[in-house]
Design an enzyme around this catalytic site. Structure first.
Site, PDB file in Angstrom:
ATOM      1  CG  ASP A  49      32.430 -41.128  34.278  1.00  0.00           C
ATOM      2  OD1 ASP A  49      32.616 -40.521  33.698  1.00  0.00           O
ATOM      3  OD2 ASP A  49      34.255 -41.892  34.566  1.00  0.00           O
TER       4      ASP A  49
ATOM      5  CE  LYS B 146      34.791 -39.377  41.641  1.00  0.00           C
ATOM      6  NZ  LYS B 146      34.197 -40.723  40.625  1.00  0.00           N
TER       7      LYS B 146
ATOM      8  CG  MET C 265      41.091 -34.663  36.537  1.00  0.00           C
ATOM      9  SD  MET C 265      40.790 -35.570  37.878  1.00  0.00           S
ATOM     10  CE  MET C 265      42.210 -36.850  37.864  1.00  0.00           C
TER      11      MET C 265
HETATM   12  N1  SAH Z   1      39.892 -42.511  32.905  1.00  0.00           N
HETATM   13  C1  SAH Z   1      40.060 -41.391  32.099  1.00  0.00           C
HETATM   14  C2  SAH Z   1      40.259 -40.361  33.317  1.00  0.00           C
HETATM   15  C3  SAH Z   1      39.456 -39.447  34.433  1.00  0.00           C
HETATM   16  S1  SAH Z   1      39.484 -38.009  35.045  1.00  0.00           S
HETATM   17  C4  SAH Z   1      40.893 -41.704  31.414  1.00  0.00           C
HETATM   18  O1  SAH Z   1      41.430 -42.142  31.712  1.00  0.00           O
HETATM   19  O2  SAH Z   1      40.989 -40.513  30.171  1.00  0.00           O
HETATM   20  C5  SAH Z   1      39.227 -36.771  34.395  1.00  0.00           C
HETATM   21  C6  SAH Z   1      39.590 -35.719  32.983  1.00  0.00           C
HETATM   22  O3  SAH Z   1      40.649 -37.053  32.383  1.00  0.00           O
HETATM   23  C7  SAH Z   1      39.487 -34.627  32.898  1.00  0.00           C
HETATM   24  O4  SAH Z   1      39.474 -33.806  33.078  1.00  0.00           O
HETATM   25  C8  SAH Z   1      41.032 -34.644  31.670  1.00  0.00           C
HETATM   26  O5  SAH Z   1      41.787 -33.718  32.033  1.00  0.00           O
HETATM   27  C9  SAH Z   1      41.341 -35.953  31.520  1.00  0.00           C
HETATM   28  N2  SAH Z   1      39.392 -36.970  30.020  1.00  0.00           N
HETATM   29  C10 SAH Z   1      38.555 -37.371  30.225  1.00  0.00           C
HETATM   30  N3  SAH Z   1      38.638 -37.734  28.879  1.00  0.00           N
HETATM   31  C11 SAH Z   1      38.547 -36.612  28.183  1.00  0.00           C
HETATM   32  C12 SAH Z   1      38.237 -36.280  26.913  1.00  0.00           C
HETATM   33  N4  SAH Z   1      38.014 -36.635  25.622  1.00  0.00           N
HETATM   34  N5  SAH Z   1      39.462 -35.464  26.004  1.00  0.00           N
HETATM   35  C13 SAH Z   1      40.299 -34.306  27.158  1.00  0.00           C
HETATM   36  N6  SAH Z   1      40.209 -34.725  28.756  1.00  0.00           N
HETATM   37  C14 SAH Z   1      39.778 -35.877  28.258  1.00  0.00           C
END
Ligand code: SAH
Length: 469
Positions: A249, A271, A384
């Site tokens: 992703d 996405k 998000m």
């Molecule tokens: N599966 C992922 C989440 C996916 S949804 C997890 O477990 O982290 C996507 C959201 O995750 C983003 O909009 C943000 O809010 C958060 N996110 C993912 N990676 C991030 C990062 N390196 N720093 C800050 N927020 C992050």
């Protein structure tokens, strides 16, 4: 990279070395492993080098270097242990078209000789661009210890057999054959029956593999963590190491993709929030299609695949196709983010529960139990939550949350450009829009960084937020 590593074909070509002492001998010991024609030129030549000449390993010219000596040479080494003589000899060789190396003179050398682990034909070159020879030696020692000396023998025999293996289809089938040979059948045969045993084992193994029926693919649903490759699990690393196809992703960082095999097919199924680049159903179909063809597919998701990752839809598609799968967890953004602000997700006498909530779902802004969240001491990690900041702030205040409740926004968690922005609920939305967040960000409602200084140190923009874009 100031020096680009290559392996030069030197069989039958000339390599000329000027110098006859210790430095010359050290280089010659390496060069004599090649099939190049070696010429040593120096007024004084050590007896050891004379012995090598007598054994036919090299040719000697007992005088100082002269024009014409390096004609047609591929490589030239100046190893006189005398800067003036090195410079003079190097200038001649350079004019005659050889690539020049001056021992212990990085600046005037056109190439450098790496530290070498020799399991011929497997050769590992280690270079640090002159920055840390100690490190290169340590890596060399480590690899020497790890790679069995039989590796070279197996590779040599394996090479003669490569052609025969063309009967297997390219890709996974051939790789499976070779990994079984190098890591299982080959070493066993060599130990039990010597080199002839290896040849026989190769034939039997090929027979087994050609008659084997089609192997079905497999899917690993893998958490890539928040971005720092060191926050990958070992299982995730191993999966990347072996995957035929990696479907990732948008939030998976290039540093992590770099760990995939070079031949792997890498597909960006990124996405964007709200608008979709690739529909989930297309991603499901893509995973199934590759796995059906027999590929080992790694579906690589930022953070943990079980957190806001639409994992269940993918599993349903994989199961419907009768394929096997495995989930490899990763470090979710919330875990990595609290670690970086020195806080716990749960804390005795503060919050005995923590909510992972999403700012929006497929239908738009997501609704939550705002009344419960508005209670003192509640903690939520908002994923998000950039576009929905105003909505979330409004709902919480409306349900009676304290406007002074701490809120911490952490952008690009675990990456070089991580930012921590400490604020309060009432300031949350304006702070976020001023911060101009371009990377992924997670918002903690009810948590402040453990140390105010920590936030200040990590946030160049606590002062004029507009200053950073
Ligand atoms: N599966 C992922 C989440 C996916 S949804 C997890 O477990 O982290 C996507 C959201 O995750 C983003 O909009 C943000 O809010 C958060 N996110 C993912 N990676 C991030 C990062 N390196 N720093 C800050 N927020 C992050």
């Amino acid at each position: 990279m100031q020096h680009f590593p290559i392996f030069l074909a030197v069989a039958g070509r000339r390599i000329v070395l000027s110098g006859g002492g210790d430095a010359a001998m050290a280089k010659l010991r390496l060069l004599m492993k090649t099939q190049a024609h070696l010429t040593v030129i120096a007024a004084q030549i050590a007896p050891e080098i004379h012995r090598w000449a007598a054994q036919g390993k090299l040719r000697i010219i007992t005088r100082a270097m002269e024009p014409g000596d390096a004609l047609c040479a591929a490589l030239f080494y100046a190893a006189n242990e005398n800067a003036t003589e090195d410079a003079r000899a190097a200038a001649i060789a350079h004019a005659e078209g050889a690539l020049v190396n001056i021992v212990d003179n990085l600046a005037d050398s056109q190439f450098i000789t790496p530290a070498i682990v020799d399991r011929d034909p497997v050769t590992i070159a280690i270079g640090t661009e002159g920055a840390a020879p100690v490190l290169a030696r340590a890596i060399k020692a480590d690899l020497e210890a790890r790679l069995p000396t039989s590796l070279g023998v197996l590779a040599r025999i394996g090479k003669t057999f490569r052609h025969a293996v063309d009967v297997l289809p390219m890709g996974r089938k051939r790789r499976d054959f070779w990994s079984e040979f190098y890591f299982n059948t080959g070493p066993k045969a060599l130990e039990n029956d010597g080199e002839s045993g290896v040849q026989k084992a190769l034939e039997i193994l090929l027979d087994t593999h050609t008659t084997a029926t089609h192997t079905a693919g497999h899917v690993d649903l893998v958490g890539a963590g928040p971005g720092d490759p060191e926050l990958l699990t070992l299982k995730a690393r191993n999966a990347l190491d072996k995957a035929d196809v990696v479907i990732h992703d948008r939030l998976v960082t290039p540093e992590i993709l770099e760990l995939a095999r070079r031949e792997a097919i890498i597909i960006d199924a990124g996405k964007e929030g709200f608008g979709t680049a690739m529909a989930q159903s297309d991603i499901d179909a893509l995973i199934v299609e590759h796995a059906r063809n027999g590929a080992y597919v790694v579906r690589l998701k930022a953070g943990d695949p079980t957190v806001f990752g639409r994992l269940d839809e993918e599993i349903a598609a994989i199961e419907a196709a009768g394929l096997t799968y495995r989930i490899i967890p990763g470090i979710t953004a919330a875990s990595a983010a609290v670690a970086n602000i020195g806080q716990s997700l749960t804390k005795r006498n503060r919050n005995s529960a923590v909510r992972l909530i999403t700012g929006h779902d497929t239908k738009g802004y997501a609704d939550h139990d705002w009344k419960a969240l508005a209670q003192p001491g509640e903690v939520a990690a908002i994923y998000m939550g950039k576009k929905s900041a105003r909505f979330i702030q409004g709902r919480l205040l409306m349900h009676g949350a304290n406007p002074a409740t701490p809120v911490t926004i952490i952008e690009n968690v675990s990456r070089a450009d991580q930012r921590v922005i400490a604020t309060t609920l009432v300031e949350m939305e304006p702070t976020m829009s001023r911060a101009n967040l371009t990377g992924p960000a997670i918002t903690f409602y009810g948590l402040a960084p453990r140390h105010a200084q920590q936030a200040a140190r990590q946030t160049p923009l606590t002062q004029p937020l507009e200053a950073t874009s």
